[in-house]
Design a protein around this motif. Sequence first.
Motif, mmCIF file in Angstrom:
data_model
loop_
_atom_site.group_PDB
_atom_site.id
_atom_site.type_symbol
_atom_site.label_atom_id
_atom_site.label_comp_id
_atom_site.label_asym_id
_atom_site.label_seq_id
_atom_site.Cartn_x
_atom_site.Cartn_y
_atom_site.Cartn_z
ATOM 1 N N VAL A 18 0.346 -0.914 -9.055
ATOM 2 C CA VAL A 18 0.412 0.005 -9.449
ATOM 3 C C VAL A 18 -1.173 0.343 -9.675
ATOM 4 O O VAL A 18 -1.205 1.711 -9.603
ATOM 5 N N ILE A 19 -1.902 0.416 -9.775
ATOM 6 C CA ILE A 19 -3.460 0.824 -9.161
ATOM 7 C C ILE A 19 -3.708 1.680 -7.807
ATOM 8 O O ILE A 19 -3.472 3.035 -8.332
ATOM 9 N N ALA A 20 -2.992 1.369 -7.150
ATOM 10 C CA ALA A 20 -2.807 2.045 -5.266
ATOM 11 C C ALA A 20 -1.782 3.290 -5.599
ATOM 12 O O ALA A 20 -1.949 4.529 -5.400
ATOM 13 N N TRP A 21 -0.468 3.132 -6.677
ATOM 14 C CA TRP A 21 0.358 4.252 -7.187
ATOM 15 C C TRP A 21 -0.385 4.927 -7.644
ATOM 16 O O TRP A 21 -0.279 6.714 -7.252
ATOM 17 N N ILE A 25 -2.377 -5.874 -0.803
ATOM 18 C CA ILE A 25 -1.448 -5.755 -1.729
ATOM 19 C C ILE A 25 -0.738 -7.272 -1.474
ATOM 20 O O ILE A 25 0.017 -8.440 -2.714
ATOM 21 N N LEU A 26 -0.526 -7.925 -0.106
ATOM 22 C CA LEU A 26 0.640 -8.850 0.185
ATOM 23 C C LEU A 26 -0.277 -9.965 0.058
ATOM 24 O O LEU A 26 0.191 -10.967 -0.171
ATOM 25 N N LEU A 27 -1.858 -9.900 0.272
ATOM 26 C CA LEU A 27 -2.866 -11.010 0.598
ATOM 27 C C LEU A 27 -2.608 -11.434 -1.065
ATOM 28 O O LEU A 27 -2.851 -12.787 -1.402
ATOM 29 N N ALA A 28 -2.752 -10.533 -1.288
ATOM 30 C CA ALA A 28 -3.328 -10.941 -3.215
ATOM 31 C C ALA A 28 -2.251 -11.836 -3.598
ATOM 32 O O ALA A 28 -1.551 -12.154 -4.148
ATOM 33 N N HIS A 29 -0.417 -11.204 -3.072
ATOM 34 C CA HIS A 29 0.775 -12.026 -3.551
ATOM 35 C C HIS A 29 0.689 -13.448 -2.896
ATOM 36 O O HIS A 29 0.513 -13.851 -4.026
ATOM 37 N N GLU A 30 0.073 -13.610 -1.993
ATOM 38 C CA GLU A 30 0.538 -14.970 -1.316
ATOM 39 C C GLU A 30 -1.030 -15.694 -2.116
ATOM 40 O O GLU A 30 -0.803 -16.896 -2.566
ATOM 41 N N GLY A 32 4.597 -1.404 -2.378
ATOM 42 C CA GLY A 32 3.938 -3.590 -3.154
ATOM 43 C C GLY A 32 5.200 -3.167 -4.246
ATOM 44 O O GLY A 32 5.687 -4.409 -4.426
ATOM 45 N N LEU A 33 5.391 -2.133 -4.998
ATOM 46 C CA LEU A 33 6.165 -2.495 -6.231
ATOM 47 C C LEU A 33 7.927 -2.523 -5.731
ATOM 48 O O LEU A 33 7.939 -3.839 -6.813
ATOM 49 N N GLY A 56 7.061 -1.005 8.244
ATOM 50 C CA GLY A 56 6.377 -1.442 8.854
ATOM 51 C C GLY A 56 5.743 -3.096 8.524
ATOM 52 O O GLY A 56 5.308 -3.786 8.975
ATOM 53 N N THR A 57 6.268 -4.084 7.424
ATOM 54 C CA THR A 57 6.174 -4.883 7.500
ATOM 55 C C THR A 57 7.896 -5.582 6.465
ATOM 56 O O THR A 57 8.419 -4.827 6.275
ATOM 57 N N MET A 58 8.131 -7.085 6.791
ATOM 58 C CA MET A 58 9.177 -7.117 6.346
ATOM 59 C C MET A 58 8.104 -8.285 5.003
ATOM 60 O O MET A 58 9.121 -9.506 4.758
ATOM 61 N N GLY A 59 6.743 -8.110 4.887
ATOM 62 C CA GLY A 59 6.403 -9.527 3.274
ATOM 63 C C GLY A 59 4.849 -9.997 4.156
ATOM 64 O O GLY A 59 4.508 -10.220 5.849
#
Length: 270
Positions: free
Chosen positions: A82-85, A15-20, A145-146, A48-51
């Motif tokens: 949304v899909i993951a959720w 999700i983070l990779l897709a965002h960037e 992710g949301l 576990g992450t700051m994005g």
Amino acid sequence: MFFENWPYSTSLLFILLAHEMGHYLPARYYGVRATLPYFIPLPVGPIGTMGAVIQIKEPIPDKKILFDIGVGGPAASLFLSVIAWLVGISLSKVMEIPPGFDRSGFLFFGDSLFTYLTTQWIHGPIDFSTMDIQAHPLAKAGWVGLLITAVNLLPFGQLDGGHVIYSMFGEGYRKWIHRLFVLFLIFTLIHFTWLLWGFIIYFVVKVEHPFIRDSISGIGKFRFYFGLSMLVTFLIIFVPKPIILGSELNDSSLLTDIFRLISDNIRLDL
């Protein structure tokens, strides 16, 4: 623990990779130099992450390009989150809370309008005073992710939402953006997290966006309405109380206490 939670880490990194990539690919398309994503781990805490971030290495030519680069990230992460959720929450289990069970030592993820309604739709009706959700790792990744998407869509400074709203409304937005920031600060009365974000926005990200010249042809109706839909989506996925200690579950917020005090005084006057 690893084999139980790898779906969380893997899907959230995706999700983070897709965002960037939603920022990086439009930047490359328009010939704007940008770095590949930097992922920021956070070895403590429940997330576990700051994005992740990319760095734009040169000025963005105009507001149309700014819009495309800015909106691509949250659009991509919103779609995957949304899909993951939805998949994750459908795989999650509803549990009854035993009477007298001490929840003070646990952390609870708060609900947005979207997560609350979809949980009730898939598993409902659920009374959260006596029941809880044992969230599947995929649901946790979707929730994070949301949350990250919602934070990025805050309409200030150089956050993604700031790029979008500045591109849509142009220089005239400077007349009212500070009033919108004051309205945002109301959320600090609901949860202390937003007080921290208020400081970050005011002193680091800034409330106003730096000047970018207009596009010759403007941004067009499609981009305007797409940007408007993303800003409305922000209201649906925004989490007023993101992470709650079990000991605070039944505590009222400062905003609720203020409203109660005002209503009690009105009744006394009447």
